[in-house]
Write an enzyme that holds these catalytic residues in place. Structure first.
Site, PDB file in Angstrom:
ATOM      1  N   ILE A  33      -1.543   1.474 -44.921  1.00  0.00           N
ATOM      2  CA  ILE A  33      -1.439   1.800 -43.492  1.00  0.00           C
ATOM      3  C   ILE A  33      -0.262   2.749 -43.288  1.00  0.00           C
ATOM      4  O   ILE A  33       0.841   2.494 -43.779  1.00  0.00           O
ATOM      5  CB  ILE A  33      -1.224   0.524 -42.645  1.00  0.00           C
ATOM      6  CG1 ILE A  33      -2.270  -0.544 -42.974  1.00  0.00           C
ATOM      7  CG2 ILE A  33      -1.218   0.875 -41.157  1.00  0.00           C
ATOM      8  CD1 ILE A  33      -3.637  -0.321 -42.423  1.00  0.00           C
ATOM      9  N   TYR A  61       0.056 -10.601 -55.166  1.00  0.00           N
ATOM     10  CA  TYR A  61      -0.328 -10.331 -53.771  1.00  0.00           C
ATOM     11  C   TYR A  61      -1.853 -10.341 -53.646  1.00  0.00           C
ATOM     12  O   TYR A  61      -2.420 -10.996 -52.762  1.00  0.00           O
ATOM     13  CB  TYR A  61       0.249  -8.971 -53.374  1.00  0.00           C
ATOM     14  CG  TYR A  61      -0.199  -8.427 -52.040  1.00  0.00           C
ATOM     15  CD1 TYR A  61       0.135  -9.064 -50.856  1.00  0.00           C
ATOM     16  CD2 TYR A  61      -0.920  -7.237 -51.970  1.00  0.00           C
ATOM     17  CE1 TYR A  61      -0.255  -8.537 -49.632  1.00  0.00           C
ATOM     18  CE2 TYR A  61      -1.309  -6.696 -50.757  1.00  0.00           C
ATOM     19  CZ  TYR A  61      -0.975  -7.354 -49.589  1.00  0.00           C
ATOM     20  OH  TYR A  61      -1.361  -6.832 -48.390  1.00  0.00           O
TER      21      TYR A  61
HETATM   22  N1  SER Z   1      -0.200  -1.613 -48.469  1.00  0.00           N
HETATM   23  C1  SER Z   1      -0.369  -2.774 -49.289  1.00  0.00           C
HETATM   24  C2  SER Z   1       0.441  -2.671 -50.517  1.00  0.00           C
HETATM   25  O1  SER Z   1       0.624  -1.560 -50.966  1.00  0.00           O
HETATM   26  C3  SER Z   1      -1.815  -2.945 -49.653  1.00  0.00           C
HETATM   27  O2  SER Z   1      -2.365  -3.931 -48.868  1.00  0.00           O
HETATM   28  O3  SER Z   1       0.848  -3.652 -51.045  1.00  0.00           O
END
Ligand code: SER
Length: 319
Positions: free
Chosen positions: A171, A141
């Site tokens: 978030i 990712y």
């Molecule tokens: N909230 C995301 C994740 O934990 C971080 O960008 O993958």
């Protein structure tokens, strides 16, 4: 004034769902087309089913609705991506290329592409991680976000495509659930607290991560997108900070409201991902360039989350 016609890709996701409502209240419900790979329930405006890997379908949709802005929020997040790295890479990159190409070829007004704190790895400074830091991510990712940021920058410099991006921290919001991220625990924990259940955390008690409350995240996104183009001097992804806390600290914040709330810890593979991410972020360029300023700290967020989740759970019981 130019009439905006906005397409949201991934409108069924954690951020997409809330951002769709926020943009509809600014631009009008009919000017914001919500799309997702699955049909969207309870749409308060036009919606479409879209597989973002299908470039022709995306092109057709952009023509059909005379779209001039895209928010591309669909992605495979950090934890899910590790289960099948090449699959995650393909989804994250192919969908981005489809968006960048439609934006370039049709001369779209603006594109929003979220990046993440996952761009940082163990080589980066762990505290107050600067904007222009070494980027050696540990997850697929994160690799896709580093590459994606660079492609965004490339399209801006080479073709003038106005792509803007924020490196989101974790978030947290009550309106929607995250899926497959390393920071998801910080949403789940509030649901457990409101249901009066004990919570088992998949990270260690002392794991500090940068986080942001949903209203701040939505406001940051819209402020970035509405800023005049010359203010946007970072064309990869802006560092953005709200607050930083550990699982033990969020539990203590909840215990101020629910003294009986219990937490235990059982770290899994996500601990390694979290350990590679910064504990805090230096967002001074976002503050200086386009006036970013967060509003919520941990206790303010906790109060607001618990209040709204109680209302939600009561509402679902009374239905
Ligand atoms: N909230 C995301 C994740 O934990 C971080 O960008 O993958």
């Amino acid at each position: 004034m130019r009439k905006e016609q906005i397409l949201i890709i991934g409108a069924g996701g954690q951020i997409g769902a809330v951002l769709t409502d926020a943009l509809r209240s600014i631009y009008g419900p009919d000017r914001v087309i919500a799309s997702d790979i699955r049909p969207l329930p309870d749409a308060n405006g036009p919606s479409e089913v879209l597989n973002a890997l299908d470039g022709e379908a995306l092109n057709a949709l952009v023509s059909k609705h005379k779209i001039n802005q895209i928010y591309h929020l669909a992605a495979i997040l950090s934890a899910t991506g590790e289960k099948d790295p090449l699959w995650a890479w393909n989804i994250n990159m192919t969908s981005l290329f489809n968006v960048l190409e439609v934006a370039r070829s049709k001369g779209l007004h603006k594109v929003y592409y979220p990046s993440s704190i996952a761009v940082f790895g163990r080589e980066a400074n762990h505290y107050d991680t600067p904007q222009h830091e070494v980027l050696i991510p540990e997850t697929v990712y994160g690799i896709s976000k580093v590459a994606g940021e660079n492609w965004a920058n490339y399209y801006f410099r080479r073709y003038g495509t106005d792509v803007r991006s924020i490196r989101y921290p974790g978030i947290i919001g009550y309106q929607s659930m995250p899926g497959g991220g390393t920071t998801d625990y910080a949403v789940d924990i509030y649901h457990y607290a409101v249901r009066k259940e004990a919570f088992e955390c998949f990270l260690r008690a002392d794991t500090t991560l940068p986080m942001l409350y949903m209203p701040d995240a939505i406001r940051a996104t819209i402020e970035l997108m509405e800023a005049s183009a010359e203010k946007i001097m970072v064309r990869t992804g802006y560092n953005l900070a709200g607050m930083s806390f550990t699982p033990a600290e969020i539990a203590a914040s909840i215990q101020k409201v629910y003294p009986d709330f219990k937490i235990s810890y059982k770290p899994d593979f996500r601990q390694k991902i979290a350990d590679s991410w910064p504990a805090s972020i230096d967002d001074s360029l976002a503050r200086r360039h386009w006036g970013w300023k967060p509003e919520f700290d941990l206790d303010m967020m906790t109060k607001d989350m618990l209040k709204n989740l109680v209302l939600q759970y009561e509402g679902s019981i009374n239905k």
